[in-house]
Design an enzyme around this catalytic site. Structure first.
Site, PDB file in Angstrom:
ATOM      1  NE  ARG A   1      -2.815   0.405   3.400  1.00 19.32           N
ATOM      2  CZ  ARG A   1      -2.077   0.594   4.510  1.00 19.32           C
ATOM      3  NH1 ARG A   1      -1.352   1.677   4.643  1.00 19.32           N
ATOM      4  NH2 ARG A   1      -2.085  -0.311   5.463  1.00 19.32           N
TER       5      ARG A   1
ATOM      6  CE  LYS B   1     -12.461   8.683 -18.352  1.00 23.83           C
ATOM      7  NZ  LYS B   1     -12.508   9.320 -17.090  1.00 23.83           N
TER       8      LYS B   1
ATOM      9  CE1 TYR C   1     -17.155  12.132 -14.931  1.00 20.20           C
ATOM     10  CE2 TYR C   1     -15.996  12.137 -12.844  1.00 20.20           C
ATOM     11  CZ  TYR C   1     -16.769  11.486 -13.789  1.00 20.20           C
ATOM     12  OH  TYR C   1     -17.155  10.193 -13.573  1.00 20.20           O
TER      13      TYR C   1
ATOM     14  CG  ASP D   1      -9.652  16.803 -14.229  1.00 19.25           C
ATOM     15  OD1 ASP D   1      -8.921  16.238 -15.072  1.00 19.25           O
ATOM     16  OD2 ASP D   1     -10.724  16.325 -13.839  1.00 19.25           O
TER      17      ASP D   1
HETATM   18  N1  PLP Z   1     -11.970  14.111 -14.453  1.00 17.19           N
HETATM   19  C1  PLP Z   1     -12.478  14.053 -15.688  1.00 17.19           C
HETATM   20  C2  PLP Z   1     -12.340  15.234 -16.593  1.00 17.19           C
HETATM   21  C3  PLP Z   1     -13.152  12.908 -16.127  1.00 17.19           C
HETATM   22  O1  PLP Z   1     -13.667  12.871 -17.364  1.00 17.19           O
HETATM   23  C4  PLP Z   1     -13.264  11.807 -15.226  1.00 17.19           C
HETATM   24  C5  PLP Z   1     -13.985  10.587 -15.632  1.00 17.19           C
HETATM   25  O2  PLP Z   1     -14.720  10.566 -16.605  1.00 17.19           O
HETATM   26  C6  PLP Z   1     -12.719  11.909 -13.942  1.00 17.19           C
HETATM   27  C7  PLP Z   1     -12.069  13.075 -13.590  1.00 17.19           C
HETATM   28  C8  PLP Z   1     -12.835  10.781 -12.950  1.00 17.19           C
HETATM   29  O3  PLP Z   1     -11.930   9.779 -13.256  1.00 17.19           O
HETATM   30  P1  PLP Z   1     -12.180   8.224 -12.942  1.00 17.19           P
HETATM   31  O4  PLP Z   1     -13.359   7.798 -13.751  1.00 17.19           O
HETATM   32  O5  PLP Z   1     -10.881   7.589 -13.358  1.00 17.19           O
HETATM   33  O6  PLP Z   1     -12.433   8.106 -11.484  1.00 17.19           O
END
Ligand code: PLP
Length: 381
Positions: A46, A195, A98, A170
């Site tokens: 961990r 992604k 998001y 982000d």
């Molecule tokens: N940030 C963005 C811009 C996203 O599109 C996503 C998921 O679609 C996330 C964060 C969250 O990521 P995760 O699905 O890997 O938890």
């Protein structure tokens, strides 16, 4: 080192025990110690794992940062950032983010005492006035999901620095190939590694990258103390995915630009959201801030009946209908019921996210096939 070389080599050393060129999957939970406290730098998986260490080093290098930390998902990475704060602290975030990030802020951290102030993207221009004595973090996402709005990262980080407020960007939609927020003063870069970084729709993971040693130590403490770490097999898959990030991103951008231009010229298509289109409100800023416009294109049909949008999504053959983005294969998402289902409908409508919006993650297939697929799906009726 230039980006393409870093994508292939950063963080990767031949395995010390065998010389294996590919980082092995260290599928272990613990490490044998010679004597209590006398070990080879690894105690418990961990806390750290060599496959994860290689990936964290690679991600830090790609974002021009000094420290990388990986998490079990993008949202677990966001959760770690928000755990830096205490009740009464204020966090400013644009409402166009998001849906899962919004849901975490509103439904997990607000009840725990953090205060969130959601602002319009346009208001980010006057961030100086919006920051209060309690503001501790400005959270940014650019390009935004799913409307592809562009925020001026440098402008915001400059003001936040003067006001002693942290910034977290982000960077999922751009990937480090297209922009590096740390270079223009951001404190934390967050990724849904799921992604573009992973790139093959086979892993869920998140990451944070920082330059500041103290911030890295606080995040490392949270990572270990709360335990949302990815397993070594997933780290291996992402390490493999990273090696082609630059060429994948080039093709994502080329294909998305062509798809956006084709949609914009289509008589049945209404609005097209893509920062690479010259009439996109964020086009100039994106051209300055990014090294390409990315692989996501959103659009609405002129016929604004919900069933018409649904039929188009059902008709697609190559674009698979599903959540997510950033994989080599093209995907089509319905944000209102998928990525942004966690945001109340009235909030969605306020930010301009209609129930009929269709979001495409344009993959790296042959562009003629992608356009032919859209053509038959949109149809002529
Ligand atoms: N940030 C963005 C811009 C996203 O599109 C996503 C998921 O679609 C996330 C964060 C969250 O990521 P995760 O699905 O890997 O938890």
């Amino acid at each position: 080192m230039k980006f393409a070389t870093k994508a292939i080599h950063a963080g990767i050393e031949p395995d010390p025990s065998t010389g294996a060129i590919m980082t092995p999957i260290y599928q272990t939970s613990t490490y044998v110690q010679e004597s209590p406290g006398k070990h080879k730098g690894y105690e418990y998986a961990r806390s750290s794992n060599p496959t994860r260490t290689a990936l964290q080093t690679a991600l830090a290098a790609l974002e021009n940062g000094n420290h990388g930390l990986c998490y079990a998902s993008g949202l677990a990475a966001t959760d770690a950032v928000l755990k830096l704060f205490k009740p009464g602290d204020e966090i400013i975030a644009p409402s166009d983010i998001y849906g899962g990030t919004y849901r975490m802020m509103k439904r997990i951290f607000e009840p725990l005492g953090l205060n969130f102030r959601f602002i319009d993207i346009e208001e980010t221009d006057r961030i100086d006035e919006l920051i209060s004595g309690n503001t501790k973090l400005v959270w940014l996402e650019t390009p935004t999901n799913p409307l592809l709005k562009i925020i001026d990262i440098e402008h915001i980080t400059r003001i936040c620095k003067q006001r002693n407020v942290l910034t977290c960007v982000d960077n999922t939609f751009a990937s480090p190939y297209l922009q590096n927020p740390l270079d223009v003063g951001a404190d934390i870069v967050m990724h849904s590694v799921t992604k573009y970084l992973g790139g093959h729709s086979d892993t869920v993971m998140g990451a944070l990258i920082v330059n500041n040693d103290d911030l890295a130590a606080r995040l490392k403490f949270i990572q270990n103390a709360t335990g949302a770490v990815p397993g070594p097999q997933d780290c291996f898959l992402v390490l493999r995915g990273l090696k082609t990030l630059h060429i994948r991103m080039q093709r994502h951008c080329e294909n998305a630009q062509q798809v956006a231009a084709w949609l914009a010229a289509h008589t049945k298509v209404g609005s097209v959201y893509y920062p690479g289109l010259p009439d996109h409100p964020g086009h100039e800023l994106a051209a300055k801030q990014m090294r390409g416009f990315g692989g996501v294109v959103s659009f609405e049909l002129k016929d604004d009946r919900y069933e018409r949008a649904v039929r188009t999504m059902e008709n697609l053959q190559i674009f698979a209908l599903g959540e997510s983005l950033g994989g080599v294969e093209s995907l089509c998402t319905h944000p209102a019921s998928m990525s942004h289902a966690g945001m109340p409908r009235e909030e969605r409508l306020k930010i301009g996210l209609k129930d009929t919006l269709i979001r495409l993650s344009v993959g790296i297939e042959d562009i003629e096939d992608l356009i032919a697929d859209l053509d038959q799906a949109i149809g002529t009726d």
